[in-house]
Enzyme design. Structure first.
Site, PDB file in Angstrom:
ATOM      1  N   ASP A  54       0.848  -1.197   0.000  1.00  0.00           N
ATOM      2  CA  ASP A  54       0.000   0.000   0.000  1.00  0.00           C
ATOM      3  C   ASP A  54       0.884   1.248   0.000  1.00  0.00           C
ATOM      4  OD1 ASP A  54      -1.890   2.106   0.686  1.00  0.00           O
ATOM      5  OD2 ASP A  54      -3.249   0.478   1.229  1.00  0.00           O
ATOM      6  N   SER A 106      -6.966   3.838  -1.558  1.00  0.00           N
ATOM      7  CA  SER A 106      -6.789   2.382  -1.627  1.00  0.00           C
ATOM      8  C   SER A 106      -8.083   1.664  -1.978  1.00  0.00           C
ATOM      9  CB  SER A 106      -6.263   1.863  -0.289  1.00  0.00           C
ATOM     10  OG  SER A 106      -5.018   2.449  -0.006  1.00  0.00           O
ATOM     11  N   ASP A 158      -9.761  -3.062   6.497  1.00  0.00           N
ATOM     12  CA  ASP A 158      -9.292  -1.853   5.810  1.00  0.00           C
ATOM     13  C   ASP A 158      -9.527  -2.029   4.298  1.00  0.00           C
ATOM     14  OD1 ASP A 158      -8.165   0.691   5.794  1.00  0.00           O
ATOM     15  OD2 ASP A 158      -6.098  -0.024   5.837  1.00  0.00           O
ATOM     16  N   THR A 160      -7.927  -2.211   1.379  1.00  0.00           N
ATOM     17  CA  THR A 160      -7.267  -3.148   0.444  1.00  0.00           C
ATOM     18  C   THR A 160      -7.749  -4.587   0.619  1.00  0.00           C
ATOM     19  OG1 THR A 160      -5.363  -1.678   0.518  1.00  0.00           O
ATOM     20  CG2 THR A 160      -5.027  -3.854  -0.465  1.00  0.00           C
ATOM     21  N   ARG A 171     -15.768   3.093   2.682  1.00  0.00           N
ATOM     22  CA  ARG A 171     -14.738   2.231   3.254  1.00  0.00           C
ATOM     23  C   ARG A 171     -14.723   2.238   4.775  1.00  0.00           C
ATOM     24  NH1 ARG A 171      -8.920   4.472   1.708  1.00  0.00           N
ATOM     25  NH2 ARG A 171      -8.327   3.290   3.547  1.00  0.00           N
ATOM     26  N   GLU A 319      -1.115  -8.155   1.727  1.00  0.00           N
ATOM     27  CA  GLU A 319      -0.885  -6.708   1.706  1.00  0.00           C
ATOM     28  C   GLU A 319       0.120  -6.256   2.764  1.00  0.00           C
ATOM     29  OE1 GLU A 319      -3.820  -4.040   3.359  1.00  0.00           O
ATOM     30  OE2 GLU A 319      -3.105  -2.375   2.143  1.00  0.00           O
ATOM     31  N   ASP A 324       2.133   2.652   3.458  1.00  0.00           N
ATOM     32  CA  ASP A 324       1.259   3.823   3.286  1.00  0.00           C
ATOM     33  C   ASP A 324       1.048   4.571   4.600  1.00  0.00           C
ATOM     34  OD1 ASP A 324      -1.180   5.325   1.992  1.00  0.00           O
ATOM     35  OD2 ASP A 324      -1.997   4.345   3.769  1.00  0.00           O
ATOM     36  N   LYS A 325       0.730   3.838   5.640  1.00  0.00           N
ATOM     37  CA  LYS A 325       0.342   4.524   6.883  1.00  0.00           C
ATOM     38  C   LYS A 325       1.527   5.290   7.469  1.00  0.00           C
ATOM     39  CE  LYS A 325      -3.271   1.087   7.504  1.00  0.00           C
ATOM     40  NZ  LYS A 325      -4.296   1.885   6.824  1.00  0.00           N
ATOM     41  N   HIS A 328       2.136   8.436   5.363  1.00  0.00           N
ATOM     42  CA  HIS A 328       1.218   9.477   5.855  1.00  0.00           C
ATOM     43  C   HIS A 328       1.810  10.170   7.093  1.00  0.00           C
ATOM     44  CE1 HIS A 328      -2.318   8.979   3.352  1.00  0.00           C
ATOM     45  NE2 HIS A 328      -2.414   7.688   3.611  1.00  0.00           N
ATOM     46  N   ASP A 366      -0.936   0.325  -4.868  1.00  0.00           N
ATOM     47  CA  ASP A 366      -2.238   0.908  -5.215  1.00  0.00           C
ATOM     48  C   ASP A 366      -2.182   2.400  -5.541  1.00  0.00           C
ATOM     49  OD1 ASP A 366      -1.694   1.511  -2.581  1.00  0.00           O
ATOM     50  OD2 ASP A 366      -3.620   0.815  -1.790  1.00  0.00           O
ATOM     51  N   HIS A 367      -1.190   3.090  -5.016  1.00  0.00           N
ATOM     52  CA  HIS A 367      -1.026   4.512  -5.354  1.00  0.00           C
ATOM     53  C   HIS A 367       0.363   4.927  -4.911  1.00  0.00           C
ATOM     54  CE1 HIS A 367      -1.575   5.268  -1.101  1.00  0.00           C
ATOM     55  NE2 HIS A 367      -2.698   4.555  -1.158  1.00  0.00           N
ATOM     56  N   HIS A 410      -1.463  11.017  -0.515  1.00  0.00           N
ATOM     57  CA  HIS A 410      -1.203  10.126  -1.654  1.00  0.00           C
ATOM     58  C   HIS A 410      -0.809  10.988  -2.846  1.00  0.00           C
ATOM     59  CE1 HIS A 410      -4.356   7.018  -0.034  1.00  0.00           C
ATOM     60  NE2 HIS A 410      -3.331   7.160   0.772  1.00  0.00           N
TER      61      HIS A 410
END
Ligand code: MG
Ligand code: ZN
Length: 447
Positions: A54, A106, A158, A160, A171, A319, A324-325, A328, A366-367, A410
């Site tokens: 992610d 995501s 979550d 994904t 989501r 995953e 990702d987290k 962020h 995913d991004h 993102h």
């Protein structure tokens, strides 16, 4: 200086950590036999392992590679599948799905590869604007009798992991008491329930990750009204386990493993990026508590349990969620540690493929995300940290899309996809991520 480096072929170790620094004239990897990989990329798959980092853009891959294996090194997981290409990932606007949303989340991105259809940000395998259910390749595999597994370091509800076996307009609707944004999906309104409820209703054979807090919520309607989602899972035949020892002891599925109330604990820690920049720093490794299994351990156990269910065919998604987290959070060490943990899980999949011909492995993301490698001493306007890599050089990482304490954004750049096995040659070149669905569908024989 450049000339003497280019001519030198010395292999060195740095910092006493035993990391081999690649030949400084550049890396030549003889294991990547592309021609042979193309030859093997035909027909249907026996097993599919889809691995998703992610927020793992090219920048995040390069940061982790530089830190752990050196600029001329290679990540033994991510960098190994020989057939690679790029994917575009844009989403759609909810109010006008004829227009793109250039930066996806995501949920929309996952819906893209899971169903072959683009949607708007926040949606879980439902259509933008019209809220129709989109069937997923995971459900199609299950319908054909394939064993199915879903593994993540995030809450397993979550976005994904959710896109595989649940359908909802928002989501956030992860547990039965999280349904404010999706009232018509509530069980008490005659709907299919939250993501947690739908995931166990779908009867995936292996579900491993965090998110126990969602499954401890009380169901508001239907046959399990008044019970928790854990109760529902047990009534449906799941073994529910909550730590690494419990997972080890499981001999057959279906199994629901919930190893943290929220997202699973992180592998590494360090100083967050800041202004002025932090560091130079060396990341602190081995931070995950032993009662939570690693992503690699969950991947191996999932493979074992899926084979026990169906020795001929399984479909597994894995995953690495907290790349990702931690991007962020502008936390470079945590981000790198999660990327390396994801790479370790990919190595488990690659080892399985070596002894099981007919395994399609796809590694992608995913991004893209915020982190960037910048020149040390740059006058960066965002947050930064200098890391001393294992080959002993400074690497400055910047995060420039939110102020200190905010959530970095993102980003919209295209992503890498790497694959091997049946149908893998379809990933070569530039595709949209929805094309991954068709590659997967052909591999499992539904297209
Ligand atoms: Mg995710
Ligand atoms: Zn994110």
């Amino acid at each position: 200086l450049a000339l003497s480096i280019a001519l030198g072929a010395a292999v060195t170790t740095a910092g006493g950590v035993g990391v081999a620094v690649a030949n400084q004239s550049g890396s030549h990897d003889r294991t990547r036999d592309v021609a042979r990989a193309v030859q093997g990329a035909k027909g249907k798959a026996k097993y599919v392992i889809f691995l998703l980092g992610d927020g793992m853009g090219q920048s995040e891959i390069t940061i982790a590679r530089n830190y752990q294996y050196g600029a001329g090194g290679r990540l033994p997981g991510i960098d190994t599948p020989p057939l690679t290409g790029d994917i575009t990932t844009y989403a759609l606007q909810e109010a006008d799905p004829s227009k793109p949303e250039y930066v996806t989340d995501s949920a929309a991105s996952g819906t893209g590869w899971a169903t072959g259809h683009k949607t708007s940000n926040g949606r879980i395998s439902t259509t933008a604007g019209t809220d129709l259910i989109l069937p997923t390749v995971f459900e199609q595999a299950a319908k054909k009798g394939w064993a199915t597994g879903n593994v993540s370091t995030a809450e397993i509800t979550d976005a994904t992991p959710a896109v595989l076996a649940s359908h909802v307009n928002a989501r956030g609707c992860q547990g039965p008491t999280d349904m404010t944004a999706c009232p018509k999906y509530k069980k008490s309104a005659g709907g299919p329930g939250s993501i947690a409820e739908q995931e166990v209703d779908h009867l995936s054979d292996v579900i491993l990750g965090g998110g126990k807090g969602r499954f401890d919520q009380v169901i508001d309607g239907g046959p399990y009204a008044g019970k928790t989602v854990v109760d529902q899972a047990e009534a449906l035949g799941y073994s529910v386990v909550t730590d690494a020892a419990g997972l080890d002891a499981v001999k057959k599925g279906p199994v629901l493993g919930l190893f943290n109330k929220g997202n699973m604990s992180l592998e590494w820690k360090g100083l967050p990026a800041d202004k002025p920049v932090t560091g130079p720093q060396v990341c602190q490794e081995n931070q995950r508590p032993a009662n939570e299994p690693s992503l690699a351990a969950m991947t191996q156990k999932a493979i074992d349990l899926l084979l026990a269910k169906n020795a001929k065919h399984f479909y597994l998604q894995v995953e690495g969620a907290s790349i990702d987290k931690q991007d962020h959070a502008a936390a470079p060490c945590e981000q790198i540690g999660e990327t390396i943990a994801f790479d370790n899980a990919i190595q488990v999949a690659l080892a399985f493929a070596k002894t099981h011909p007919g395994t399609l492995i796809i590694v992608t993301a995913d991004h893209s995300h915020s982190s960037q490698i910048v020149e040390p001493g740059s006058d960066i306007q965002g947050l930064g940290s200098i890391l001393t890599t294992k080959e002993g050089a400074p690497m400055e990482v910047s995060y420039g899309t939110a102020p200190k304490g905010g959530s970095q954004s993102h980003t919209g750049a295209q992503l890498r996809v790497a694959a091997q096995g049946p149908q893998a040659a379809n990933v070569v070149g530039l595709n949209d991520q929805t094309e991954l669905y068709h590659t997967l569908a052909r591999a499992i024989g539904v297209e």
